[in-house]
Design a protein around this motif. Structure first.
Motif, PDB file in Angstrom:
ATOM      1  N   PHE A  50       0.809  -1.221   0.000  1.00 54.53           N
ATOM      2  CA  PHE A  50       0.000   0.000   0.000  1.00 54.53           C
ATOM      3  C   PHE A  50       0.844   1.275   0.000  1.00 54.53           C
ATOM      4  O   PHE A  50       0.276   2.364   0.049  1.00 54.53           O
ATOM      5  CB  PHE A  50      -0.924   0.009   1.225  1.00 54.53           C
ATOM      6  N   ASP A  68      -6.357  -6.268   3.556  1.00 57.71           N
ATOM      7  CA  ASP A  68      -6.343  -5.395   2.378  1.00 57.71           C
ATOM      8  C   ASP A  68      -7.567  -4.488   2.360  1.00 57.71           C
ATOM      9  O   ASP A  68      -7.464  -3.282   2.104  1.00 57.71           O
ATOM     10  CB  ASP A  68      -6.289  -6.258   1.114  1.00 57.71           C
ATOM     11  N   ASN A  69      -8.744  -5.060   2.646  1.00 55.30           N
ATOM     12  CA  ASN A  69      -9.975  -4.266   2.650  1.00 55.30           C
ATOM     13  C   ASN A  69      -9.955  -3.203   3.738  1.00 55.30           C
ATOM     14  O   ASN A  69     -10.401  -2.065   3.528  1.00 55.30           O
ATOM     15  CB  ASN A  69     -11.187  -5.183   2.836  1.00 55.30           C
ATOM     16  N   ARG A 118      -7.423  -0.511   2.709  1.00 58.02           N
ATOM     17  CA  ARG A 118      -7.960   0.259   1.579  1.00 58.02           C
ATOM     18  C   ARG A 118      -9.052   1.218   2.075  1.00 58.02           C
ATOM     19  O   ARG A 118      -9.129   2.368   1.632  1.00 58.02           O
ATOM     20  CB  ARG A 118      -8.523  -0.696   0.524  1.00 58.02           C
ATOM     21  N   CYS A 130      -7.332   4.118   3.771  1.00 56.53           N
ATOM     22  CA  CYS A 130      -6.730   5.033   2.797  1.00 56.53           C
ATOM     23  C   CYS A 130      -7.788   5.897   2.113  1.00 56.53           C
ATOM     24  O   CYS A 130      -7.589   7.097   1.903  1.00 56.53           O
ATOM     25  CB  CYS A 130      -5.940   4.250   1.755  1.00 56.53           C
ATOM     26  N   HIS A 131      -8.906   5.289   1.758  1.00 55.93           N
ATOM     27  CA  HIS A 131      -9.942   6.018   1.035  1.00 55.93           C
ATOM     28  C   HIS A 131     -10.602   7.083   1.899  1.00 55.93           C
ATOM     29  O   HIS A 131     -10.885   8.191   1.438  1.00 55.93           O
ATOM     30  CB  HIS A 131     -10.999   5.044   0.521  1.00 55.93           C
ATOM     31  N   THR A 162     -13.456   6.656  -5.146  1.00 54.78           N
ATOM     32  CA  THR A 162     -13.254   5.709  -4.047  1.00 54.78           C
ATOM     33  C   THR A 162     -14.515   4.931  -3.712  1.00 54.78           C
ATOM     34  O   THR A 162     -14.480   4.038  -2.889  1.00 54.78           O
ATOM     35  CB  THR A 162     -12.795   6.462  -2.785  1.00 54.78           C
TER      36      THR A 162
END
Length: 372
Positions: A236, A269-270, A273, A276-277, A330
């Motif tokens: 990431f 990962d989810n 993510r 981050c979004h 996003t």
């Protein structure tokens, strides 16, 4: 080897109820025969205390009863047996009719409750509980289906915009071969950006299909979650750098757990993510872990807009998105956290979310019993 059939609580209750009903039936028959004999003896004693005349009709009737006492007694006992049997047979039939109506009502549950005779009060409660569950499941299914349909409509609408842009800029590049190199590079970059957005949308369609048609199966093996999380975070780095964000890990040297590494990596990962979004640019994402009571407890926290409680309660639902805007890049299909929850629960763990004071925290708890 033969497997022993286990009785369900409901069938065990039915068996006990049948035995109890049979006992009441035999007791009623014995009581009726006892009453007939007691009335006969009492009647004989009472009649003996009176002086009777031959011309008295009642005396003649009693004489007839005495002469045919055996047959009269048998007839009275049989009449009582018929009445008692009718009572014990008619009641189960009425109960069966009530149950048939309840089954029909349960097949198409409505808002009105199921009502059964008082003798079936426990069964009535169980059927009403099943009716409530069926209503909740039906409402949840309708809501999920509606959210999915809305999302598909949104995605289909969004597909047209980048596709139109890609076709427009590629057509322009084809029809204007004398375009300056700088302008040609700019148009190519815009077309590539729109094509990547188109790819994201198509991937969201695939996510919807996979989530609805596939059944997740685990292939567990011993995994060091410390190493896994470091690897996931390293992937990431470009996304974090784009938003000027950093990720800090506070994990024990050894955090072993028996799990499916591919599936669990998708959970991490989810969560990353999502951080981050929706995290604030220039802030830090913190991942902490510990062993607590034979369970690996991981927390993912980031600075971000406080999530309202009504949205927090639905955050793990299928097709639910915090940002409902179709224009945002996003805005995914709303499946990431729902899939994460399913994977964690398949591992026997839990995942929760809380948000307050401009902070969002996800907590994942996984069993690690039997691990060194």
């Amino acid at each position: 080897m033969n497997k022993k059939l286990q009785r369900s609580p409901l069938s065990e209750q039915g068996r006990r109820r049948a035995v109890r009903s049979w006992g009441y039936y035999l007791l009623a028959l014995m009581a009726w025969v006892t009453v007939v004999l007691a009335v006969t003896v009492l009647g004989y004693l009472v009649c003996s205390a009176f002086t009777w005349y031959a011309w008295d009709p009642l005396y003649q009737l009693l004489q007839w009863v005495r002469d045919y006492y055996f047959f009269v007694c048998i007839a009275v006992v049989l009449l009582g047996w018929v009445g008692i049997s009718y009572h014990f047979i008619a009641r189960p039939i009425q109960q069966m009719e009530s149950l048939a109506g309840a089954a029909e009502q349960l097949a198409q549950p409505g808002e009105s409750p199921i009502i059964l005779p008082d003798t079936l009060h426990d069964l009535e409660n169980q059927l009403n509980a099943a009716r409530e569950r069926a209503l909740r499941d039906a409402r949840a299914a309708r809501e999920a289906e509606q959210r999915k349909n809305d999302l598909v409509v949104y995605l289909a609408h969004d597909l047209k915009t980048p596709l139109t842009s890609v076709i427009g800029y590629l057509t322009l590049l084809r029809d204007e071969p004398q375009l300056p190199a700088e302008l040609r590079s700019r148009y190519t970059g815009i077309a590539l950006d729109k094509a990547e957005r188109l790819e994201d949308l198509i991937n969201e369609f695939f996510d919807i299909t996979r989530f609805n048609l596939s059944h997740l199966e685990l292939e567990k093996r011993p995994v060091d979650l410390n190493r896994m999380l470091h690897q996931v975070v390293s992937e990431f780095q470009p996304m974090l750098a784009e938003k000027s964000m950093t990720c800090h890990l506070a994990l024990p040297d050894k955090l072993s757990c028996s799990c499916d590494p591919d599936k669990l990596a998708r959970v991490f990962d989810n969560l990353l993510r999502n951080a981050c979004h929706y995290g604030l640019p220039g802030t830090d994402i913190r991942i902490a872990g510990e062993i607590d009571g034979g369970r690996a407890v991981l927390t993912f926290s980031n600075a971000g807009r406080t999530i309202p409680q009504e949205k927090l309660e639905r955050i793990f639902e299928q097709f639910f998105r915090l940002d409902s805007s179709r224009a945002t890049r996003t805005g995914g299909a709303g499946l990431g956290l729902a899939i994460a929850k399913e994977i964690v629960e398949l591992h026997g763990g839990t995942i929760t979310a809380r948000s307050a004071d401009q902070e969002v925290v996800f907590t994942v708890s996984l069993p690690c019993s039997g691990m060194p």
